[in-house]
Motif scaffolding. Structure first.
Motif, PDB file in Angstrom:
ATOM      1  N   GLY B 302       0.825  -1.200   0.000  1.00  0.00           N
ATOM      2  CA  GLY B 302       0.000   0.000   0.000  1.00  0.00           C
ATOM      3  C   GLY B 302       0.860   1.251   0.000  1.00  0.00           C
ATOM      4  N   MET B 303       0.314   2.304  -0.597  1.00  0.00           N
ATOM      5  CA  MET B 303       0.986   3.607  -0.578  1.00  0.00           C
ATOM      6  C   MET B 303      -0.077   4.660  -0.338  1.00  0.00           C
ATOM      7  N   VAL B 304       0.153   5.526   0.636  1.00  0.00           N
ATOM      8  CA  VAL B 304      -0.815   6.573   0.922  1.00  0.00           C
ATOM      9  C   VAL B 304      -0.360   7.858   0.228  1.00  0.00           C
ATOM     10  N   GLY B 305      -1.264   8.454  -0.544  1.00  0.00           N
ATOM     11  CA  GLY B 305      -0.914   9.712  -1.201  1.00  0.00           C
ATOM     12  C   GLY B 305      -1.839  10.005  -2.357  1.00  0.00           C
ATOM     13  N   ASP B 306      -1.653  11.163  -2.955  1.00  0.00           N
ATOM     14  CA  ASP B 306      -2.498  11.612  -4.058  1.00  0.00           C
ATOM     15  C   ASP B 306      -2.103  10.887  -5.351  1.00  0.00           C
ATOM     16  N   ALA B 307      -3.089  10.237  -5.952  1.00  0.00           N
ATOM     17  CA  ALA B 307      -2.848   9.460  -7.169  1.00  0.00           C
ATOM     18  C   ALA B 307      -2.202  10.311  -8.265  1.00  0.00           C
ATOM     19  N   LEU B 308      -2.672  11.555  -8.398  1.00  0.00           N
ATOM     20  CA  LEU B 308      -2.185  12.381  -9.496  1.00  0.00           C
ATOM     21  C   LEU B 308      -0.694  12.683  -9.355  1.00  0.00           C
ATOM     22  N   GLU B 309      -0.185  12.635  -8.116  1.00  0.00           N
ATOM     23  CA  GLU B 309       1.251  12.846  -7.910  1.00  0.00           C
ATOM     24  C   GLU B 309       2.037  11.542  -8.012  1.00  0.00           C
ATOM     25  N   ILE B 310       1.477  10.476  -7.433  1.00  0.00           N
ATOM     26  CA  ILE B 310       2.233   9.217  -7.345  1.00  0.00           C
ATOM     27  C   ILE B 310       2.338   8.504  -8.697  1.00  0.00           C
ATOM     28  N   VAL B 311       1.238   8.499  -9.464  1.00  0.00           N
ATOM     29  CA  VAL B 311       1.208   7.670 -10.671  1.00  0.00           C
ATOM     30  C   VAL B 311       2.314   8.030 -11.675  1.00  0.00           C
ATOM     31  N   PRO B 312       2.525   9.327 -12.002  1.00  0.00           N
ATOM     32  CA  PRO B 312       3.612   9.632 -12.953  1.00  0.00           C
ATOM     33  C   PRO B 312       4.985   9.205 -12.422  1.00  0.00           C
ATOM     34  N   LYS B 313       5.177   9.312 -11.114  1.00  0.00           N
ATOM     35  CA  LYS B 313       6.452   8.883 -10.526  1.00  0.00           C
ATOM     36  C   LYS B 313       6.612   7.373 -10.645  1.00  0.00           C
ATOM     37  N   LEU B 314       5.505   6.671 -10.418  1.00  0.00           N
ATOM     38  CA  LEU B 314       5.552   5.207 -10.515  1.00  0.00           C
ATOM     39  C   LEU B 314       5.868   4.789 -11.948  1.00  0.00           C
ATOM     40  N   THR B 315       5.248   5.475 -12.922  1.00  0.00           N
ATOM     41  CA  THR B 315       5.509   5.174 -14.327  1.00  0.00           C
ATOM     42  C   THR B 315       6.999   5.343 -14.622  1.00  0.00           C
ATOM     43  N   ALA B 316       7.570   6.441 -14.140  1.00  0.00           N
ATOM     44  CA  ALA B 316       8.996   6.689 -14.372  1.00  0.00           C
ATOM     45  C   ALA B 316       9.847   5.605 -13.715  1.00  0.00           C
ATOM     46  N   ALA B 317       9.459   5.193 -12.509  1.00  0.00           N
ATOM     47  CA  ALA B 317      10.229   4.160 -11.802  1.00  0.00           C
ATOM     48  C   ALA B 317      10.142   2.821 -12.533  1.00  0.00           C
ATOM     49  N   VAL B 318       8.955   2.510 -13.097  1.00  0.00           N
ATOM     50  CA  VAL B 318       8.792   1.261 -13.851  1.00  0.00           C
ATOM     51  C   VAL B 318       9.643   1.310 -15.117  1.00  0.00           C
ATOM     52  N   GLN B 319       9.616   2.477 -15.789  1.00  0.00           N
ATOM     53  CA  GLN B 319      10.416   2.612 -17.017  1.00  0.00           C
ATOM     54  C   GLN B 319      11.899   2.452 -16.705  1.00  0.00           C
ATOM     55  N   ALA B 320      12.337   3.039 -15.597  1.00  0.00           N
ATOM     56  CA  ALA B 320      13.746   2.935 -15.206  1.00  0.00           C
ATOM     57  C   ALA B 320      14.103   1.481 -14.903  1.00  0.00           C
ATOM     58  N   HIS B 321      13.166   0.775 -14.230  1.00  0.00           N
ATOM     59  CA  HIS B 321      13.394  -0.634 -13.898  1.00  0.00           C
ATOM     60  C   HIS B 321      13.512  -1.475 -15.172  1.00  0.00           C
ATOM     61  N   LYS B 322      12.605  -1.190 -16.138  1.00  0.00           N
ATOM     62  CA  LYS B 322      12.605  -1.981 -17.374  1.00  0.00           C
ATOM     63  C   LYS B 322      13.855  -1.708 -18.198  1.00  0.00           C
ATOM     64  N   ALA B 323      14.354  -0.481 -18.105  1.00  0.00           N
ATOM     65  CA  ALA B 323      15.529  -0.108 -18.890  1.00  0.00           C
ATOM     66  C   ALA B 323      16.785  -0.818 -18.380  1.00  0.00           C
ATOM     67  N   ASN B 324      16.758  -1.272 -17.124  1.00  0.00           N
ATOM     68  CA  ASN B 324      17.947  -1.931 -16.562  1.00  0.00           C
ATOM     69  C   ASN B 324      18.074  -3.379 -17.001  1.00  0.00           C
TER      70      ASN B 324
END
Lengths: 243, 324
Positions: B302-324
């Motif tokens: 679980g993560m507590v926070g505003d979806a509009l802020e977290i989701v773009p960050k999560l997308t970037a983190a997933v992209q960074a993970h996939k790039a590795n």
């Protein structure tokens, strides 16, 4: 047009699902029963189709006397009359055989039911009745329109939709999108009390399968709260192994 | 007495669900010391058909006549029942897909077979009875069904049985059944399939969003996260009821029931009806600004926070993970 709508009497969607102590039967105590939500959509569409015409909508339910309040609600929504086949609904095959037996003698133009019941989730009745009556059946119908005897149907497929057409009679399993559920008004509720509700005996059906026991899903472990997205991605990769 | 498995193709290609059911049938065949015959209807090339041998089919029957090119449940049910008879198959396996749901009951009725639909595990046998676990009460419970009839049809839920490789050498036979004109009185007028999107019931990852997104104009970030993950998009009932998203994306008790490897719920509080539709997901992630949201109680992460802020960050983190 003569329409038959098959309705099922199911626990309210907010119900907690529990079973008796030997896990062989659903525990009905304290449970509110409703018209299966998909059947309610089918019924509402049927009522819409005959409005202002000389068409009729008959609802049929396979159940014991405890389902009558649900049937009366269907009459309040606008069905013309109702039939209850007096038997506990053993399974979809049993129910379909009862409906097919009744419908054979009646020749309906259109038979509607929900895509599935929210209790046993068979999604079988439409196709079973279709097969037993030798008429087309279409499951998971999102939309349909009738012109003369031709019916155009939109059904859900994986990742999209399919549009098909055929001639009446036909049986459809309807889903969300067909129409909005109708809320009975006071006149409907009053008139429902005196609309005809015929009770008929069930026909014999050989048993092909039975349910031996029910189980509730195992509870999940404690939630792990995370603070940032990198940590989340890392856990999904290393621990849950889903990325 | 082979096990007959019907494999669905989409525009000539088999999807994962086809290999799932072949593999499921193979596991039964091993238990019963018999073999698997796969039946394909429609226009599928031989090299595609041969893929079925890799999951345990030792005979492949193809029916590719013109009038059966498109799926018509009545006609396909007749072909499957005829094949079951000619193969002397007492057990017929198929996918509980959208088309499978309209097909399996017709096959069962033709054969007077017992039908277990929504099977989520392999069956067990006791004498001539077959016992299998399936979902019930919209995923709020499981039921064990015993098929006592001689003939048995099992419709297997997508994503509930991982395909296992099992190399067989299989001959392809062509079957040309006579088709009753009465079975073909349906005209397929149009098929619209979003080919760039992952289909929801079969998706291994689902990104689902609710009212916490505040409005349909904010869905681009959900689509971006789904694209980064190769996921299907879904939504809660209030969202489809409000017309923010189509009904076909509604996941829950009265919508689509999914069982992906990963379900990410964003801005969804977790009403009991929604939970019913997702509870068999293997891993559940919940992102919600309300720490008291009931969804957290059934989540793995679980993560507590505003979806509009977290989701773009999560997308970037997933992209960074996939790039590795």
């Amino acid at each position: 047009m003569r329409i038959l709508v098959c309705i099922s009497h199911v626990p309210d969607t907010t119900s907690k699902i529990t079973f008796n102590s030997d896990h062989t039967e659903f525990n009905q105590s304290g449970v509110q029963f409703i018209i299966n939500p998909y059947d309610e959509i089918a019924l509402s569409r049927a009522v819409e189709l005959v409005e202002g015409t000389d068409g009729t909508v008959t609802v049929i339910n396979v159940g014991d006397a405890s389902t009558e309040p649900t049937i009366r609600k269907a009459l309040a929504v606008g069905a013309t009359d109702a039939v209850r086949i007096d038997a506990a609904p053993r399974d979809a095959w049993f129910v379909a055989k009862q409906i097919a037996h009744y419908a054979t003698e009646q020749s309906y133009d259109l038979i509607l039911t929900g895509r599935e019941s929210i209790d046993y989730n068979g999604s079988q009745v439409a196709a079973l009745v279709g097969e037993l009556l030798h008429i087309p059946s279409v499951s998971i119908v999102k939309k349909f329109d009738i012109q003369d005897r031709e019916i155009t149907i939109e059904r859900e497929i994986e990742g999209g939709k399919e549009v098909l057409s055929t001639q009446l009679p036909v049986i459809l399993g309807t889903a969300e999108g067909v129409t909005e559920p109708k809320i009975p008004n006071m006149r409907g509720i009053m008139s429902a009390r005196t609309k005809p509700l015929q009770v008929l005996p069930a026909v014999d059906v050989p048993t092909l399968s039975t349910i031996s026991k029910y189980e509730s899903p195992a509870p999940r472990g404690q939630v792990a709260m995370v603070d940032d997205v990198e940590q989340l991605v890392n856990l999904l990769h290393t621990k849950a192994k889903v990325l | 007495m082979a096990i007959l498995v019907y494999v669905e193709n989409i525009e000539g290609k088999f999807k994962k669900s086809a290999f799932e059911v072949v593999s499921y049938a193979k596991a039964i065949a091993n238990e019963q010391s018999t073999s698997v015959t796969a039946l394909s209807i429609g226009n599928v090339a031989d090299d595609e058909l041969n893929k079925l041998a890799g999951f345990g089919a030792s005979k492949i029957v193809k029916v590719d006549q013109e009038q059966l090119k498109q799926f018509i449940n009545k006609a396909y049910a007749s072909v499957i029942a005829a094949a079951a008879n000619s193969e002397q198959a007492n057990i017929i396996v198929l996918s509980n897909s959208f088309s499978g749901k309209g097909l399996a009951p017709r096959v069962a009725a033709k054969l007077e077979a017992g039908l277990a639909d929504g099977a989520i595990e392999l069956p067990t046998f006791s004498g001539s009875d077959l016992q299998v676990k399936k979902t019930a009460f919209s995923n709020k419970a499981f039921a064990t069904e015993i098929i006592t009839a001689d003939k048995k049809v099992i419709a297997v839920n997508p994503n509930s049985h991982e395909p296992v490789r099992s190399e067989e050498t299989a001959a392809i036979e062509t079957l040309s059944p006579s088709v009753d004109a009465g079975d073909l009185n349906i005209v397929i007028k149009d098929i619209v399939r979003a080919t760039d999107k992952v289909s929801l019931p079969e998706a291994e990852i689902v990104v689902s969003a609710g009212r916490g997104m505040k409005g349909p104009e904010n869905w681009a970030i959900i689509e971006e996260l789904a694209a980064a993950l190769g996921a299907a998009t879904a939504c809660s009932k209030p969202v489809s009821d409000a017309g923010w998203r189509p009904h076909s994306e509604h996941v829950g008790q009265t919508g689509i029931v999914v069982s992906p490897n990963l379900y990410i719920a964003i801005g969804i509080s977790g009403a009991i009806q929604h939970l019913a539709g997702v509870s068999s997901s293997k891993t559940i992630v919940v992102i919600n600004k309300d720490p008291e949201a009931p969804f957290f109680k059934v989540a793995d992460y679980g993560m507590v926070g505003d979806a509009l802020e977290i989701v773009p960050k999560l997308t970037a983190a997933v992209q960074a993970h996939k790039a590795n």
